[in-house]
Enzyme design. Structure first.
Site, PDB file in Angstrom:
ATOM      1  N   ASP A   1       5.061 -37.197  -7.368  1.00  0.00           N
ATOM      2  CA  ASP A   1       4.404 -38.497  -7.360  1.00  0.00           C
ATOM      3  C   ASP A   1       4.840 -39.218  -6.084  1.00  0.00           C
ATOM      4  OD1 ASP A   1       4.444 -41.552  -7.958  1.00  0.00           O
ATOM      5  OD2 ASP A   1       3.113 -40.716  -9.471  1.00  0.00           O
TER       6      ASP A   1
ATOM      7  N   ASN B   1      -2.415 -48.056   0.751  1.00  0.00           N
ATOM      8  CA  ASN B   1      -3.832 -48.394   0.614  1.00  0.00           C
ATOM      9  C   ASN B   1      -4.057 -49.896   0.810  1.00  0.00           C
ATOM     10  OD1 ASN B   1      -4.949 -45.870   0.183  1.00  0.00           O
ATOM     11  ND2 ASN B   1      -4.616 -45.922  -2.024  1.00  0.00           N
TER      12      ASN B   1
ATOM     13  N   HIS C   1      -7.979 -47.615   2.515  1.00  0.00           N
ATOM     14  CA  HIS C   1      -8.095 -46.329   1.817  1.00  0.00           C
ATOM     15  C   HIS C   1      -8.292 -45.149   2.769  1.00  0.00           C
ATOM     16  CE1 HIS C   1      -8.030 -47.734  -2.338  1.00  0.00           C
ATOM     17  NE2 HIS C   1      -8.677 -48.820  -1.906  1.00  0.00           N
TER      18      HIS C   1
ATOM     19  N   ASP D   1      -6.226 -41.836   2.507  1.00  0.00           N
ATOM     20  CA  ASP D   1      -6.811 -40.493   2.394  1.00  0.00           C
ATOM     21  C   ASP D   1      -6.177 -39.535   3.400  1.00  0.00           C
ATOM     22  OD1 ASP D   1      -8.441 -41.350   0.376  1.00  0.00           O
ATOM     23  OD2 ASP D   1     -10.269 -41.468   1.591  1.00  0.00           O
TER      24      ASP D   1
ATOM     25  N   ASP E   1      -2.170 -40.280  -6.480  1.00  0.00           N
ATOM     26  CA  ASP E   1      -1.055 -39.838  -5.639  1.00  0.00           C
ATOM     27  C   ASP E   1      -0.172 -38.826  -6.360  1.00  0.00           C
ATOM     28  OD1 ASP E   1       0.041 -41.433  -7.540  1.00  0.00           O
ATOM     29  OD2 ASP E   1       1.170 -42.723  -6.176  1.00  0.00           O
TER      30      ASP E   1
END
Length: 272
Positions: free
Chosen positions: A212, A220, A225, A229, A255
């Site tokens: 994680d 973000n 975003h 990405d 994530d």
């Protein structure tokens, strides 16, 4: 003879089989009807200007070898199409310039083009002999019938192949994370049962490593975003480089990532 051939054709078509199996049976029946020494199916490659002998049947002194490729412009089939003459029992005189016919000793030639539904030319279905053989109505009729059957079968196999490719592509996409290209949650959990079963059978351990990314939301929120990405893609590349070929890194979503490590102890897993 016609009734026997039609019965054999019906029986042949009633069984599911490959194009090769179908064609070989049709070539055998064509030989019986035409009384020719060789019967064969060709495929024409117009871009390469070649004609290929795909399947052939030889029962007499003549031998039309399979996988033979000859320049399309030098063939009897091309001359027959150009002249609109698909039967001749005096080939050496009618097409004296055909070296391939001379080399094979062809005296009698019977051919028909194989056209697909879209009008394209696939190839030809032919029967040849070193001796003069008369043309009967049955020979011509059966040749055209078999050519039509082969054309439909070719299209059927092509359609099946396209459907299989499309199905494989759909399965691939349904098991692949669109952003990272890694296997997705579905791919992992659909294969866990098989993986555990194999591990029990081999008495091997299976390690699942869950990953994680801490504070990913802040990336973000702060950078957008698109930057998030890029980070997810980079992480997926790192996981692929860091793991062994036998391991499977995957993205669960957001994530969260997971790595499947077969035949791996906890100590080995920590090292990886």
């Amino acid at each position: 003879m016609s009734d026997i051939i039609l019965a054999r054709v019906s029986q042949t078509l009633a069984t599911e089989q490959s194009l090769e199996s179908l064609v070989r049976q049709l070539l055998e029946m064509l030989e019986l009807v035409t009384n020719m020494e060789s019967t064969y199916l060709t495929k024409i490659d117009t871009q390469a200007d070649l004609q290929h002998i795909v399947y052939s049947r030889n029962s007499g002194g003549m031998n039309i070898p399979e996988n033979l490729s000859v320049p399309w412009g030098d063939t009897l089939c091309k001359r027959a199409m150009d002249d609109g003459c698909f039967y001749s029992d005096h080939v050496p005189e009618q097409w004296a310039d055909c070296d391939a016919a001379k080399a094979l000793g062809i005296t009698t030639f019977l051919s028909t083009p194989i056209h697909l539904t879209d009008g394209s030319l696939y190839g030809t279905l032919c029967a040849t002999s070193t001796a003069q053989k008369p043309l009967s109505f049955n020979s011509e009729h059966v040749l055209q019938l078999f050519a039509s059957i082969i054309a439909r079968y070719i299209e059927k196999e092509s359609l099946v192949s396209q459907l299989q490719e499309a199905n494989a592509a759909l399965i691939y996409h349904s098991y692949t994370d669109a952003l990272t290209g890694l296997p997705n949650r579905r791919a992992i959990f659909d294969n866990l049962e098989m993986l555990f079963s194999l591990a029990r059978h081999l008495n091997h351990a299976v390690l699942l490593a869950f990953i994680d990314l801490d504070n990913f939301k802040e990336i973000n929120d702060r950078f957008g975003h698109k930057v998030g990405d890029v980070m997810l893609k980079t992480v997926s590349q790192i996981l692929q480089m860091a793991t062994r070929p036998s391991d499977t890194p995957a993205r669960l979503g957001g994530d969260e990532f997971v790595i499947l490590l077969p035949d791996t102890s906890p100590e080995e897993g920590r090292a990886i």
